[in-house]
Design a protein around this motif. Structure first.
Motif, short mmCIF file in Angstrom:
data_model
loop_
_atom_site.label_atom_id
_atom_site.label_comp_id
_atom_site.label_asym_id
_atom_site.label_seq_id
_atom_site.Cartn_x
_atom_site.Cartn_y
_atom_site.Cartn_z
N THR A 42 0.92 -1.21 0.22
CA THR A 42 -0.06 -0.22 -0.25
C THR A 42 0.79 1.08 0.14
O THR A 42 0.39 2.21 -0.29
CB THR A 42 -0.95 0.39 1.26
N GLU A 46 0.85 4.68 -2.96
CA GLU A 46 0.32 5.74 -2.80
C GLU A 46 1.46 6.02 -2.98
O GLU A 46 1.35 7.56 -3.72
CB GLU A 46 0.33 5.63 -1.08
N HIS A 77 -2.68 9.43 2.84
CA HIS A 77 -2.71 8.44 3.25
C HIS A 77 -1.64 7.23 3.37
O HIS A 77 -1.82 6.42 4.15
CB HIS A 77 -3.76 7.89 1.59
N ARG A 118 -6.62 -1.72 -2.94
CA ARG A 118 -6.66 -1.76 -1.74
C ARG A 118 -8.19 -2.47 -1.45
O ARG A 118 -8.11 -3.08 -0.14
CB ARG A 118 -7.92 -0.25 -1.11
N GLY A 121 -6.39 -5.79 -0.44
CA GLY A 121 -5.42 -5.44 0.63
C GLY A 121 -6.34 -5.61 1.89
O GLY A 121 -5.88 -6.17 3.26
N CYS A 122 -7.79 -5.07 1.83
CA CYS A 122 -8.92 -5.35 2.65
C CYS A 122 -9.15 -6.74 2.97
O CYS A 122 -8.95 -7.34 4.37
CB CYS A 122 -10.01 -5.05 2.21
N LEU A 134 -7.72 0.29 5.01
CA LEU A 134 -7.99 0.34 3.15
C LEU A 134 -9.17 0.43 3.10
O LEU A 134 -9.17 1.08 1.41
CB LEU A 134 -7.07 -1.24 3.50
N SER A 135 -10.36 0.61 3.36
CA SER A 135 -10.87 0.36 2.50
C SER A 135 -11.53 2.09 2.18
O SER A 135 -12.50 2.31 1.42
CB SER A 135 -12.36 -0.23 3.55
N ILE A 137 -9.07 4.26 2.12
CA ILE A 137 -8.49 5.04 1.28
C ILE A 137 -8.64 4.61 -0.33
O ILE A 137 -8.82 5.05 -1.22
CB ILE A 137 -6.74 4.30 0.82
N GLY A 138 -9.92 2.60 -0.56
CA GLY A 138 -9.70 3.00 -1.44
C GLY A 138 -10.95 3.84 -1.95
O GLY A 138 -11.33 3.60 -3.32
N GLU A 141 -9.81 6.74 -4.25
CA GLU A 141 -8.68 6.05 -4.65
C GLU A 141 -10.61 6.14 -5.82
O GLU A 141 -10.43 6.77 -6.92
CB GLU A 141 -8.64 5.00 -5.23
#
Length: 152
Positions: A42, A46, A77, A118, A121-122, A134-135, A137-138, A141
């Motif tokens: 991540t 970023e 982030h 993301r 990643g979650c 991560l949710s 951040i996603g 995005e």
């Protein structure tokens, strides 16, 4: 100059390399943190987005007003992911796009790919608070990609 596909390939490769701990200052697989790999990937992603935004803003200053807030969110982030653990080395990228529209398309593709990463990643994160971060951040995005569809 780097072509768009090369730039995106480099962005994805940087993410993969960081996931195995090849960038200094980010968590590595041998760490006691079970989510080190997710955090490293991540962080690299970023940092790559920040570099792409910086290049687009430099090439098309008129887009700066609209894009700088997104770039700054990616910086936030990155800080949220790495904390005091350091950050990947900043990347310098050169974009090769002919217009603001092409630049927006490049950013939109990068944001969509990042949002997809993301989600992955979650699923991979062991810590619920990291998965939640991560949710968020996603979601940012994905929203950036939607906004970029309107940039001309």
């Amino acid at each position: 100059m780097i072509q768009r596909r090369t730039l995106l390939a480099g962005f994805l490769a940087g993410t993969a390399l960081a996931a195995v701990g090849c960038s200094s200052g980010i968590p590595v697989i041998g760490s006691t943190d079970p989510d080190a790999e997710v955090k490293a990937g991540t962080a690299a992603s970023e940092a790559g987005l920040i570099a792409i935004y910086d290049s687009v803003i430099e090439a098309f200053p008129a887009l700066g007003k609209d894009l700088t807030p997104f770039r700054d969110q990616h910086s936030q982030h990155l800080s949220a992911i790495v904390g005091d653990g350091g950050a990947p080395a900043s990347a310098n990228v050169t974009i090769d796009v002919a217009s603001q529209l092409d630049a927006a398309r490049l950013l939109r593709r990068a944001e969509r790919q990042a949002a997809k990463l993301r989600v992955e990643g979650c699923v991979a994160a062991r810590d619920a608070s990291l998965s939640e971060l991560l949710s968020v951040i996603g979601s940012c995005e994905a929203a950036h990609a939607t906004f970029l569809a309107g940039v001309r």
